[in-house]
Design a protein around this motif. Structure first.
Motif, mmCIF file in Angstrom:
data_model
loop_
_atom_site.group_PDB
_atom_site.id
_atom_site.type_symbol
_atom_site.label_atom_id
_atom_site.label_comp_id
_atom_site.label_asym_id
_atom_site.label_seq_id
_atom_site.Cartn_x
_atom_site.Cartn_y
_atom_site.Cartn_z
ATOM 1 N N ARG A 1 0.838 -1.209 0.000
ATOM 2 C CA ARG A 1 0.000 0.000 0.000
ATOM 3 C C ARG A 1 0.866 1.250 0.000
ATOM 4 N NH1 ARG A 1 0.116 -2.051 5.150
ATOM 5 N NH2 ARG A 1 0.495 -0.628 6.888
ATOM 6 N N TRP A 2 2.024 1.199 0.692
ATOM 7 C CA TRP A 2 2.907 2.360 0.714
ATOM 8 C C TRP A 2 3.508 2.591 -0.662
ATOM 9 C CZ3 TRP A 2 1.304 4.671 4.597
ATOM 10 C CH2 TRP A 2 1.123 4.061 5.839
ATOM 11 N N PHE A 3 3.833 1.516 -1.356
ATOM 12 C CA PHE A 3 4.365 1.626 -2.715
ATOM 13 C C PHE A 3 3.353 2.299 -3.628
ATOM 14 C CE2 PHE A 3 4.546 -0.146 -7.019
ATOM 15 C CZ PHE A 3 5.830 0.205 -7.395
ATOM 16 N N LEU A 4 2.099 1.867 -3.557
ATOM 17 C CA LEU A 4 1.064 2.419 -4.427
ATOM 18 C C LEU A 4 0.787 3.890 -4.108
ATOM 19 C CD1 LEU A 4 -1.430 -0.596 -4.469
ATOM 20 C CD2 LEU A 4 0.138 0.109 -6.285
ATOM 21 N N ILE A 5 0.710 4.227 -2.820
ATOM 22 C CA ILE A 5 0.421 5.618 -2.438
ATOM 23 C C ILE A 5 1.576 6.533 -2.829
ATOM 24 C CG2 ILE A 5 0.014 7.182 -0.495
ATOM 25 C CD1 ILE A 5 -1.380 4.836 0.936
ATOM 26 N N THR A 6 2.791 6.126 -2.491
ATOM 27 C CA THR A 6 3.951 6.966 -2.815
ATOM 28 C C THR A 6 4.107 7.137 -4.317
ATOM 29 O OG1 THR A 6 5.077 6.179 -0.813
ATOM 30 C CG2 THR A 6 6.429 7.251 -2.492
ATOM 31 N N THR A 7 3.983 6.041 -5.057
ATOM 32 C CA THR A 7 4.138 6.117 -6.510
ATOM 33 C C THR A 7 3.025 6.939 -7.151
ATOM 34 O OG1 THR A 7 5.173 3.926 -6.508
ATOM 35 C CG2 THR A 7 4.378 4.753 -8.617
ATOM 36 N N GLY A 8 1.789 6.708 -6.720
ATOM 37 C CA GLY A 8 0.659 7.428 -7.303
ATOM 38 C C GLY A 8 0.736 8.925 -7.078
ATOM 39 N N PHE A 9 0.998 9.326 -5.835
ATOM 40 C CA PHE A 9 1.046 10.761 -5.560
ATOM 41 C C PHE A 9 2.350 11.386 -6.051
ATOM 42 C CE2 PHE A 9 -2.529 9.746 -2.871
ATOM 43 C CZ PHE A 9 -3.328 10.872 -3.006
ATOM 44 N N GLY A 10 3.431 10.595 -6.111
ATOM 45 C CA GLY A 10 4.650 11.107 -6.724
ATOM 46 C C GLY A 10 4.440 11.410 -8.201
ATOM 47 N N ALA A 11 3.696 10.508 -8.876
ATOM 48 C CA ALA A 11 3.389 10.750 -10.290
ATOM 49 C C ALA A 11 2.486 11.972 -10.452
ATOM 50 C CB ALA A 11 2.711 9.514 -10.881
ATOM 51 N N LEU A 12 1.494 12.108 -9.584
ATOM 52 C CA LEU A 12 0.606 13.270 -9.658
ATOM 53 C C LEU A 12 1.389 14.565 -9.430
ATOM 54 C CD1 LEU A 12 -2.217 14.499 -9.919
ATOM 55 C CD2 LEU A 12 -2.545 14.069 -7.462
ATOM 56 N N PHE A 13 2.358 14.522 -8.530
ATOM 57 C CA PHE A 13 3.214 15.684 -8.278
ATOM 58 C C PHE A 13 3.920 16.124 -9.556
ATOM 59 C CE2 PHE A 13 7.751 16.672 -6.840
ATOM 60 C CZ PHE A 13 7.523 18.038 -6.772
ATOM 61 N N MET A 14 4.533 15.173 -10.275
ATOM 62 C CA MET A 14 5.279 15.522 -11.488
ATOM 63 C C MET A 14 4.355 15.946 -12.630
ATOM 64 S SD MET A 14 8.449 12.794 -11.512
ATOM 65 C CE MET A 14 7.412 11.335 -11.357
ATOM 66 N N VAL A 15 3.202 15.264 -12.749
ATOM 67 C CA VAL A 15 2.263 15.605 -13.824
ATOM 68 C C VAL A 15 1.684 17.000 -13.620
ATOM 69 C CG1 VAL A 15 0.024 15.017 -14.835
ATOM 70 C CG2 VAL A 15 1.685 13.213 -14.356
ATOM 71 N N SER A 16 1.238 17.291 -12.403
ATOM 72 C CA SER A 16 0.649 18.603 -12.138
ATOM 73 C C SER A 16 1.705 19.699 -12.168
ATOM 74 C CB SER A 16 -0.084 18.598 -10.787
ATOM 75 O OG SER A 16 0.767 18.158 -9.746
ATOM 76 N N ALA A 17 2.951 19.378 -11.784
ATOM 77 C CA ALA A 17 4.038 20.361 -11.884
ATOM 78 C C ALA A 17 4.312 20.698 -13.347
ATOM 79 C CB ALA A 17 5.297 19.823 -11.216
ATOM 80 N N LYS A 18 4.247 19.690 -14.213
ATOM 81 C CA LYS A 18 4.430 19.937 -15.638
ATOM 82 C C LYS A 18 3.314 20.816 -16.185
ATOM 83 C CE LYS A 18 4.678 17.656 -20.126
ATOM 84 N NZ LYS A 18 4.548 16.400 -20.883
ATOM 85 N N ARG A 19 2.063 20.515 -15.813
ATOM 86 C CA ARG A 19 0.933 21.329 -16.265
ATOM 87 C C ARG A 19 1.070 22.768 -15.748
ATOM 88 N NH1 ARG A 19 0.179 17.583 -19.065
ATOM 89 N NH2 ARG A 19 -1.734 16.387 -19.419
ATOM 90 N N TYR A 20 1.490 22.908 -14.500
ATOM 91 C CA TYR A 20 1.674 24.238 -13.932
ATOM 92 C C TYR A 20 2.730 25.012 -14.722
ATOM 93 C CZ TYR A 20 3.151 27.857 -10.617
ATOM 94 O OH TYR A 20 3.496 29.054 -10.038
ATOM 95 N N SER A 21 3.822 24.338 -15.064
ATOM 96 C CA SER A 21 4.887 24.992 -15.823
ATOM 97 C C SER A 21 4.382 25.418 -17.198
ATOM 98 C CB SER A 21 6.078 24.046 -15.969
ATOM 99 O OG SER A 21 6.622 23.735 -14.698
ATOM 100 N N GLU A 22 3.581 24.557 -17.847
ATOM 101 C CA GLU A 22 3.014 24.915 -19.142
ATOM 102 C C GLU A 22 2.111 26.135 -19.017
ATOM 103 O OE1 GLU A 22 1.041 21.318 -20.187
ATOM 104 O OE2 GLU A 22 2.761 20.468 -21.219
#
Length: 314
Positions: A182-203
């Motif tokens: 469960r820790w793997f899924l939570i960390t990976t999922g929200f880590g991915a959301l962090f990078m995706v939303s950071a990219k959108r913010y930069s755009e």
């Protein structure tokens, strides 16, 4: 003879710029986005986290899963570019994409993309587990739905791209029958959301006032909202990782250092360093950010080393 002379003198249509025998294969390869294939290295994430990475069976299966996921992702890129060919021709940079430029005919892109979209899950069902094939088929279906309509739906577009990263990280464990923490899924999922939303913010920051020129949905987001999303995601990812690291009260083996706990420092530093680029509005593709910044790359390597030692001691 006169007819032959007239035929030779008749003006011939100009040959297309990509008329060499290798033009079409190279155009298809370029459309498949080889630079994006590095993201598929995430298929080793779950086996690495479980410490089951270096057996012969694991390496063989992971190499196969990497190839199949790459084929599935390439299918999506081909179909997406075929679908967006007319719009891309009007774009100042996307007009150079092989399909938009005419190097790859639209029908060929659709055909090759469709074949890869079907063959990748079929091959997974044949050579891997049924669950692996199902996950790969779900990825293809979700990404095609994204190309057709979901990329125009507020918030859902972030969720779909994030889920794509999460599926990459899950499929290696699924193929090897490794239970996903469960820790793997939570960390990976929200880590991915962090990078995706950071990219959108930069755009959104870079295209302020003309956001629709690159991604129409950016006109629907505010920079304040996207900043909130990447800050929230970063916080949850850090919290989940720290809870995993602190779950063990000490070392797993008597003579070892507490690598799990020590790895928290490198993980948090990596997130904070990445957030610098997100805050500046320069966080583009995640792999470009990591490779461009030497300090972030070094922190990442230190974290990988500590995490590997933690898994080895587990």
């Amino acid at each position: 003879m006169a007819d032959e002379t007239a035929l030779l003198e008749r003006p011939q249509p100009p040959r297309p710029s990509g008329s060499s025998p290798l033009a079409l294969p190279l155009g298809l390869l370029k459309t498949a986005r080889p630079r994006q294939w590095v993201k598929n290295v995430l298929v080793v994430a779950a086996p690495a986290a479980a410490g089951e990475l270096f057996s012969r069976h694991s390496l063989t299966q992971l190499a196969l899963v990497f190839a199949l996921f790459t084929a599935a992702a390439s299918a999506v890129y081909l179909i997406n570019d075929a679908r967006d060919a007319d719009a891309d021709r009007a774009h100042p940079t996307k007009c150079r994409r092989p399909v938009a430029a005419g190097q790859v005919p639209v029908t060929v892109a659709y055909t090759v993309g469709g074949l890869l979209a079907v063959l990748a899950p079929v091959a997974a069902a044949t050579f891997c587990t049924p669950l692996t094939a199902g996950l790969l088929a779900a990825y293809v279906a979700m990404q095609l739905a994204y190309c057709v309509s979901l990329k125009h739906v507020l918030v859902v577009d972030l969720a779909v791209v994030t889920t794509g990263f999460l599926m990459r990280a899950m499929i290696g464990g699924v193929a090897l029958g490794i239970p996903l923490s469960r820790w793997f899924l939570i960390t990976t999922g929200f880590g991915a959301l962090f990078m995706v939303s950071a990219k959108r913010y930069s755009e959104a920051v870079q295209m302020s006032g003309k956001a629709g020129a690159t991604r129409a949905l950016l006109t629907e987001y505010t920079t304040g909202y996207l900043r909130f999303v990447w800050q929230l995601a970063a916080g949850v990812a850090v919290l989940a990782y720290c809870l995993w690291a602190m779950e063990s009260g000490g070392t797993a083996t008597g003579g070892s250092l507490p690598w799990r706990q020590l790895s928290m420092a490198a993980f948090v530093l990596a997130v904070l360093r990445y957030a610098v680029f997100a805050d500046r509005g320069t966080a583009g593709e995640p792999e470009d950010v990591v490779l461009r910044d030497r300090a972030l790359a070094v922190i990442g390597l230190v974290w990988i080393a500590m995490y590997g030692l933690a898994v080895a001691d587990w």
